[in-house]
Design a protein around this motif. Structure first.
Motif, mmCIF file in Angstrom:
data_model
loop_
_atom_site.group_PDB
_atom_site.id
_atom_site.type_symbol
_atom_site.label_atom_id
_atom_site.label_comp_id
_atom_site.label_asym_id
_atom_site.label_seq_id
_atom_site.Cartn_x
_atom_site.Cartn_y
_atom_site.Cartn_z
ATOM 1 N N LYS A 10 0.826 -1.208 0.000
ATOM 2 C CA LYS A 10 0.000 0.000 0.000
ATOM 3 C C LYS A 10 0.865 1.264 0.000
ATOM 4 O O LYS A 10 0.550 2.250 -0.673
ATOM 5 C CB LYS A 10 -0.938 0.001 1.220
ATOM 6 N N TYR A 11 1.971 1.217 0.748
ATOM 7 C CA TYR A 11 2.845 2.387 0.782
ATOM 8 C C TYR A 11 3.518 2.586 -0.574
ATOM 9 O O TYR A 11 3.671 3.724 -1.036
ATOM 10 C CB TYR A 11 3.886 2.234 1.880
ATOM 11 N N GLU A 13 2.208 1.745 -3.376
ATOM 12 C CA GLU A 13 1.148 2.272 -4.240
ATOM 13 C C GLU A 13 0.948 3.763 -3.992
ATOM 14 O O GLU A 13 0.728 4.537 -4.931
ATOM 15 C CB GLU A 13 -0.159 1.518 -3.990
ATOM 16 N N LEU A 14 1.048 4.170 -2.726
ATOM 17 C CA LEU A 14 0.970 5.595 -2.415
ATOM 18 C C LEU A 14 2.073 6.349 -3.137
ATOM 19 O O LEU A 14 1.844 7.432 -3.689
ATOM 20 C CB LEU A 14 1.086 5.802 -0.903
ATOM 21 N N ARG A 16 3.524 5.504 -5.965
ATOM 22 C CA ARG A 16 3.206 5.564 -7.402
ATOM 23 C C ARG A 16 2.154 6.638 -7.686
ATOM 24 O O ARG A 16 2.258 7.370 -8.683
ATOM 25 C CB ARG A 16 2.727 4.196 -7.889
ATOM 26 N N ILE A 17 1.180 6.735 -6.802
ATOM 27 C CA ILE A 17 0.130 7.741 -6.973
ATOM 28 C C ILE A 17 0.725 9.142 -6.884
ATOM 29 O O ILE A 17 0.444 10.015 -7.716
ATOM 30 C CB ILE A 17 -0.969 7.555 -5.904
ATOM 31 N N GLU A 153 -6.848 6.620 -1.936
ATOM 32 C CA GLU A 153 -6.620 5.925 -3.207
ATOM 33 C C GLU A 153 -5.743 4.695 -3.019
ATOM 34 O O GLU A 153 -5.909 3.687 -3.713
ATOM 35 C CB GLU A 153 -5.998 6.885 -4.224
ATOM 36 N N ALA A 154 -4.821 4.770 -2.068
ATOM 37 C CA ALA A 154 -3.937 3.632 -1.795
ATOM 38 C C ALA A 154 -4.565 2.645 -0.816
ATOM 39 O O ALA A 154 -3.992 1.577 -0.562
ATOM 40 C CB ALA A 154 -2.602 4.134 -1.249
#
Length: 276
Positions: A10-11, A13-14, A16-17, A153-154
């Motif tokens: 999740k981190y 992904e954060l 990447r966002i 979002e993540a």
């Protein structure tokens, strides 16, 4: 996949966002969530692509502003403090159930022009996945203004944010939850500078006594104190001191909520009326 791997994903992904956003302005209150968001933005984007902005207003205690300034400095974040006034927003002081919409809309109305003028691509704030199941008009304001919440979002939740904050060395990892001082006044009751000052003084005093997680809910001249259930006995032990001080501040009656601290407890009325 174990819990650590899920949080790590999740981190990532954060990250990447955030990277997809370009340059960002982070609405930075200094709380648990915005601190992690700022840390992530600095780590994944670099300080040259980040600006933390803290809004100082009558609903924001001085102690929180000073802590936000200190945190931003410790993280090496470019940081500015701007001044806003929720009490000057038409409709805010009347304290409607969508009060938080007015507050967040006011904040974003200041941050978006700063972003446009200085070449930032996005304004982001620290809403988290847990907020989706609660009464959060501020999320609607963000949606209306095109402000993004990367941690939603993540899919990051509060427990995961605290875990990551500790792992990344943030002093906020175990910081008690905080909400603006207006959240201590029941919906429909007028918000005034006098009430906000009384609440701030009362909570500051209780914190000086060692109660980290505390709320003073104001019902006219009655103060309803919330601390975690396991600390109610400690509060009772200093009841005379607390009663005297809160009466000095301006309260006529001082009470303790036997259910203990509950985030957003004044939203109970919304649930009872079927409007939450």
């Amino acid at each position: 996949m174990d819990k650590q791997d899920v949080i790590g994903q999740k981190y990532a992904e954060l990250g990447r966002i955030l990277d997809s956003m370009g340059k960002v302005i982070v609405a930075f209150s200094g709380g648990v969530d915005s601190a992690l968001l700022l840390k992530a933005a600095l780590d994944f984007l670099g300080p040259e692509r980040v600006l933390a902005v803290t809004a100082d207003s009558e609903t924001y205690p001085v102690r929180e502003k000073l802590e936000a300034i200190k945190l931003a400095k410790e993280m090496g974040a470019p940081h500015e403090v701007i001044h806003t006034s929720e009490l000057n927003i038409p409709g805010y002081a009347e304290n409607p159930t969508n009060r938080c919409y007015f507050c967040k809309n006011e904040l974003f109305s200041h941050l978006l022009p700063i972003a446009e003028a200085r070449g930032f691509d996005a304004v982001i704030f620290g809403a988290i996945a847990d907020d989706l199941g609660e009464h959060r008009p501020g999320l609607t304001a963000a949606h209306d203004r095109g402000v993004r919440a990367p941690m939603i979002e993540a899919g990051l939740r509060k427990s995961e944010i605290r875990h990551l904050s500790r792992k990344l060395g943030l002093s906020t990892w175990d910081k008690p939850s905080f909400a603006c001082l207006s959240s201590r006044i029941p919906y429909g009751e007028l918000i005034t500078q006098e009430k906000l000052s009384m609440i701030d003084a009362a909570e500051d005093f209780l914190m000086q006594l060692g109660f980290r997680q505390v709320r003073v809910r104001q019902h006219d001249k009655l103060a309803r104190i919330e601390v975690p259930p396991e600390h109610i006995a400690e509060l009772a032990a200093v009841s005379d001191t607390v009663d005297a001080k809160l009466r000095e501040i301006g309260y006529m009656y001082v009470s303790v909520d036997l259910r203990g601290y509950r985030s957003g407890s004044l939203n109970d009325v919304l649930q009872a009326n079927g409007t939450g």
